[in-house]
Design a protein around this motif. Structure first.
Motif, mmCIF file in Angstrom:
data_model
loop_
_atom_site.group_PDB
_atom_site.id
_atom_site.type_symbol
_atom_site.label_atom_id
_atom_site.label_comp_id
_atom_site.label_asym_id
_atom_site.label_seq_id
_atom_site.Cartn_x
_atom_site.Cartn_y
_atom_site.Cartn_z
ATOM 1 N N UNK A 92 0.792 -1.218 0.000
ATOM 2 C CA UNK A 92 0.000 0.000 0.000
ATOM 3 C C UNK A 92 0.831 1.278 0.000
ATOM 4 N N UNK A 93 1.721 1.424 -0.970
ATOM 5 C CA UNK A 93 2.402 2.714 -1.131
ATOM 6 C C UNK A 93 1.388 3.708 -1.678
ATOM 7 N N UNK A 94 1.644 4.970 -1.462
ATOM 8 C CA UNK A 94 0.834 5.985 -2.126
ATOM 9 C C UNK A 94 1.442 6.192 -3.512
ATOM 10 N N UNK A 95 0.860 5.532 -4.503
ATOM 11 C CA UNK A 95 1.485 5.446 -5.808
ATOM 12 C C UNK A 95 1.666 6.773 -6.519
ATOM 13 N N UNK A 96 0.807 7.747 -6.222
ATOM 14 C CA UNK A 96 0.905 9.036 -6.909
ATOM 15 C C UNK A 96 1.889 9.981 -6.227
ATOM 16 N N UNK A 97 2.306 9.618 -5.029
ATOM 17 C CA UNK A 97 3.287 10.446 -4.330
ATOM 18 C C UNK A 97 4.686 9.954 -4.695
ATOM 19 N N UNK A 98 5.667 10.838 -4.542
ATOM 20 C CA UNK A 98 7.031 10.404 -4.814
ATOM 21 C C UNK A 98 7.533 9.543 -3.653
ATOM 22 N N UNK A 101 8.081 11.692 -0.677
ATOM 23 C CA UNK A 101 6.839 12.051 0.026
ATOM 24 C C UNK A 101 6.262 10.866 0.785
ATOM 25 N N UNK A 105 5.580 11.133 4.724
ATOM 26 C CA UNK A 105 4.213 11.143 5.219
ATOM 27 C C UNK A 105 4.100 10.312 6.509
ATOM 28 N N UNK A 108 4.028 12.074 9.901
ATOM 29 C CA UNK A 108 2.904 12.993 10.045
ATOM 30 C C UNK A 108 2.538 13.335 11.486
ATOM 31 N N UNK A 109 2.603 12.334 12.378
ATOM 32 C CA UNK A 109 2.144 12.584 13.755
ATOM 33 C C UNK A 109 3.231 13.163 14.649
ATOM 34 N N UNK A 154 8.655 4.224 5.743
ATOM 35 C CA UNK A 154 7.523 5.092 6.076
ATOM 36 C C UNK A 154 7.058 4.830 7.509
ATOM 37 N N UNK B 168 0.430 17.248 1.466
ATOM 38 C CA UNK B 168 0.835 15.876 1.147
ATOM 39 C C UNK B 168 -0.099 14.879 1.831
ATOM 40 N N UNK B 171 -3.220 14.626 -0.168
ATOM 41 C CA UNK B 171 -3.066 13.802 -1.368
ATOM 42 C C UNK B 171 -3.014 12.323 -1.008
ATOM 43 N N UNK B 175 -5.702 9.331 -2.073
ATOM 44 C CA UNK B 175 -5.349 8.132 -2.812
ATOM 45 C C UNK B 175 -5.751 6.854 -2.087
ATOM 46 N N UNK B 176 -5.572 6.810 -0.772
ATOM 47 C CA UNK B 176 -5.819 5.568 -0.045
ATOM 48 C C UNK B 176 -6.183 5.899 1.401
ATOM 49 N N UNK B 179 -4.913 3.452 4.336
ATOM 50 C CA UNK B 179 -3.504 3.584 4.672
ATOM 51 C C UNK B 179 -3.230 4.941 5.319
ATOM 52 N N UNK B 183 -1.262 5.751 8.864
ATOM 53 C CA UNK B 183 -0.158 6.697 9.033
ATOM 54 C C UNK B 183 -0.459 7.685 10.162
#
Ligand SMILES: Nc1ncnc2c1ncn2[C@@H]1O[C@H](COP(=O)(O)OP(=O)(O)OP(=O)(O)O)[C@@H](O)[C@H]1O
Ligand SMILES: [Mg+2]
Lengths: 265, 296
Positions: A92-98, A101, A105, A108-109, A154, B168, B171, B175-176, B179, B183
């Protein structure tokens, strides 16, 4: 640090998936969590991460405790803040993010400073140097192995004290598999992260872990130190595919396994 | 002469296209993060313009201040709508959710009629009346400002989504969602933020549109042109929505002028749909969309 006590969980109010399981992840350990398809391993992780609700599931009974907090009523965000992260099944990578990123991500917390986050970012790239050349690439274009490294990285970015990995070896070439397991061991040792490792590849998982649980049909059917489990005849036969005097199990014996399973449960 | 008319047409087209793009952007933002198609998006635009109108004419605030306060108010209103009206609908059947947003559109239009009446109102345009002369073509200044403001807005959005942590996370959630939860992303917050941002963009579009047309409760009907813009660009593509909006704005203006003699007046009303039909035949998921999106 993590204790699951007698957990029962249902999906859609009716399908009982976890039938009272208990497990224990001591501080600093690597724990293997094995079982065949549909046993309920991923559901257990989903429950620990506080996401059953989202999947239309519910905890009916039992508790989940982490460092003295009862977390089974907390929302996913709080659970991540407390120090549990999950590397989900199927990456489950975020495919549209690099790639960059995707790794970031995970932080985040975090509320500690930028410098600390940057330090951990470099730590992640230290474990997975191949990602360095990919940072600006869209994650969806990366290979399966790179994606697996990315999602472990991640998860590390949240600075967890417990990392739960759901079948990290899925779909990886054997050589890459051992590399990933090696890195998981290093992360456990060097970053003091406890690991709960769900695996189909029982041999590898038992080899890196101290203790293992085996789950069937929503119950823990066997648990013990990994060395003992590896020597256990049933485990050898059903999970490691080794039988006395033979190299690999055949299809006929898989049927036999069904009969024997009743004994196990 | 022909050249000057062309410039005029293109600039007017770009101005209208910017409005379509802003509405389309709101649609796409909400759709991407929450999977809900918000049919009330054009009404949010209309409502925002009315609020700005009241702040500026009734409360006599200076234009910029009134505009700014309207933006803040609409961000609050958008957030509240998400939390109170839309969030309880998450997980309900698609049709039920569509009915809720359609209902919301009607409620907003009704309220506007109730408070402000149904007749057209003159919006206090802050832009100079006299046209600007560019290459000999006389251009309405409000249109120039609309294009500039939209361009600036889009650059800000681009930077926000590309570089800020919050952008970010949004986005990633788009997308998901599952997930994103794992996070530790505040997914509910992201949903609310998408409505807040969509309301903000809507208000900007509404104020600019009103300043080169006028205010009326059915001004949201320009949203009917934003739909083709989205379909053209792809339902899940932010830059697609923008480019789609601009393409439709410009082509309908050109077609309206050059083809009117052959195909009759009203040709500009259907141009958008003709373009969409042609694109759909070639790329059913839009110019920039991904294939698996369901169409509603
Ligand atoms: N969202 C859901 N809704 C309903 N049932 C589900 C859901 N997710 C899983 N199940 C069911 O719960 C059972 C346990 O599934 P789970 O994914 O936890 O198994 P698993 O041990 O992780 O299996 P695998 O090794 O194949 O990943 C299965 O029978 C599955 O069909
Ligand atoms: Mg699983």
């Amino acid at each position: 640090m993590l204790q699951v006590n007698n957990l029962e969980a249902v999906y859609n109010d009716i399908i009982l998936v976890l039938r009272g399981i208990s497990l224990d992840v001591p501080d600093g350990s690597i724990i293997a969590f094995l079982g065949s398809n549909g046993a309920g391993k991923s559901t257990t992780l989903t429950a620990i991460s506080g996401l059953l609700d989202y999947e239309d599931g519910e905890i009916m009974k039992g508790t989940i405790e982490f460092d003295g907090h009862a977390i089974h009523k907390m929302d996913p965000q709080e659970i991540v803040r407390l120090g549990i992260t999950q590397v989900p099944e199927g990456r489950r990578v975020f495919g549209e993010l690099t790639v960059d990123e995707n790794i970031r991500v995970g932080a985040h917390t975090r509320r500690d400073g930028k410098a600390e986050v940057e330090q951990d970012y470099n730590m992640v790239l230290g474990y997975f140097p191949v990602l360095r050349d990919r940072l600006k690439l869209q994650a969806g274009f990366c290979s399966g192995g790179e994606q697996q490294m990315m999602v472990i990285g991640r998860a590390l970015m949240a600075r967890p004290s417990l990392m739960m990995l759901d079948e990290p070896s899925l779909g990886l070439a054997p050589i890459l598999m051992s590399e990933i397991f090696e890195i998981i061991k290093r992360i456990n040792r060097e970053e003091k992260v406890s690991i709960l490792l769900v695996e189909q590849n029982a041999l590898m998982a038992l080899a890196v872990s101290e203790y293992g649980y085996i789950m069937e049909n929503g119950r823990i059917v066997l648990d013990g130190p990994s060395k003992k489990l590896m020597e256990n005849e049933d485990v050898k036969e059903f999970y490691l595919g080794i039988k006395e005097g033979e190299e690999r199990k055949s299809f006929a014996e898989v049927k036999h396994y069904k009969r024997r399973k009743r004994w196990l449960s | 002469m022909g050249f000057q008319i062309l410039i005029q047409l293109i600039i007017t087209g770009l101005a209208w296209g910017s409005i379509y793009a802003c509405i389309a952007l709101g649609f796409v933002l909400i759709f991407k993060s929450t999977d809900i198609f918000n049919f009330a998006q054009p009404e949010l635009m209309m409502f925002g313009a009315y609020i700005a109108f009241t702040l500026i004419t009734t409360l006599k605030l200076p234009f910029v201040l009134g505009f700014f306060c309207a933006l803040i108010l609409m961000v609050l209103i958008g957030s509240l709508l998400e939390m109170m009206v839309v969030r309880p609908m998450i997980g309900e059947p698609v049709l039920a959710v569509i009915m809720v947003t359609l209902g919301l559109a009607n409620v907003l239009r009704g309220l506007t009629g109730l408070f402000w009446g149904y007749e057209e109102l003159q919006f206090p345009s802050p832009f100079p009346e006299e046209p600007l002369i560019i290459f000999g073509a006389a251009i309405n200044q409000a249109e120039i400002y609309t294009i500039l403001a939209t361009a600036i807005l889009l650059v800000i959005f681009f930077l926000f989504f590309k570089y800020s942590g919050a952008g970010i996370s949004m986005r990633a959630t788009a997308e998901d969602t599952r997930t994103a939860f794992l996070m530790g992303i505040n997914v509910k917050g992201v949903f609310t933020a998408s409505w807040a941002i969509a309301s903000l963009v809507a208000t900007i579009a509404g104020v600019f549109l009103a300043s080169f047309t006028f205010l009326e409760p059915i001004m949201g009907h320009v949203g009917l042109k934003a739909l083709p813009a989205i379909i053209l660009g792809g339902l899940d593509s932010v830059h697609g929505a923008i480019i789609g909006g601009l393409i439709i704005g410009v082509t309908e203006n050109l077609a309206g002028f050059y083809l009117e003699d052959y195909l009759g007046s009203g040709i500009n009303e259907i141009t958008a749909y003709v373009i969409v039909l042609i694109v759909m035949m070639i790329r059913p998921y839009g110019l920039f969309g991904t294939k698996e999106i369901e169409r509603v």
